[in-house]
Design a protein around this motif. Structure first.
Motif: not given
Length: 138
Positions: A104-105, A110-116
């Motif tokens: 989550e941090e 990155l201001e992207n809750p779905e970053f992968t």
């Protein structure tokens, strides 16, 4: 001199800073997307930075000795071992780093809750050497 922070303040940063100071950590991995998001240039050989601990104190000066940008699938065991985190395989290293990058941090930073990340994600593999330990003598 520019500041460099490893991970987020807390136990992981404390572990990484201790490894830098004891000489077991001489490499690090970042993501190109993180540098781009922060508007920061990629590290350059010869650049010196002040390492900041979890209490926002300067504890060391390091100098970049090598920089490579590669897809995550090309991270090699020598780099993994030199990160000084105790990983003994690339798979073990990758799993730990994915937990961090998918946290989550990190997603908030990155201001992207779905970053992968995946095998093609570009990683910045940096090597450095400890120049000065800035901690006060006991």
């Amino acid at each position: 001199m520019p500041r460099v922070e490893f991970a987020f303040p807390g136990p992981l940063r404390d572990q990484l800073v201790a490894a830098i100071l004891n000489g077991s950590k001489t490499s690090t991995t970042g993501l190109v997307v993180d540098y781009e998001h922060e508007g920061e240039p990629l590290p350059e050989v010869g650049r010196r930075s002040v390492v900041i601990d979890s209490d926002d104190r300067p504890v060391a000066v390091i100098e970049v000795t090598d920089v490579r940008v590669v897809p995550l699938a090309q991270v090699d065991l020598a780099h993994v071992v030199d990160e000084g985190e105790g990983d003994t395989s690339v798979a073990e290293w990758r799993a730990a780093h994915e937990r961090f990058w998918h946290s989550e941090e990190m997603r908030a930073a990155l201001e992207n809750p779905e970053f992968t990340v995946d095998d093609a994600t570009l990683a910045v593999l940096g090597r450095f050497r400890l120049i000065t330990d800035l901690r006060p003598a006991d």
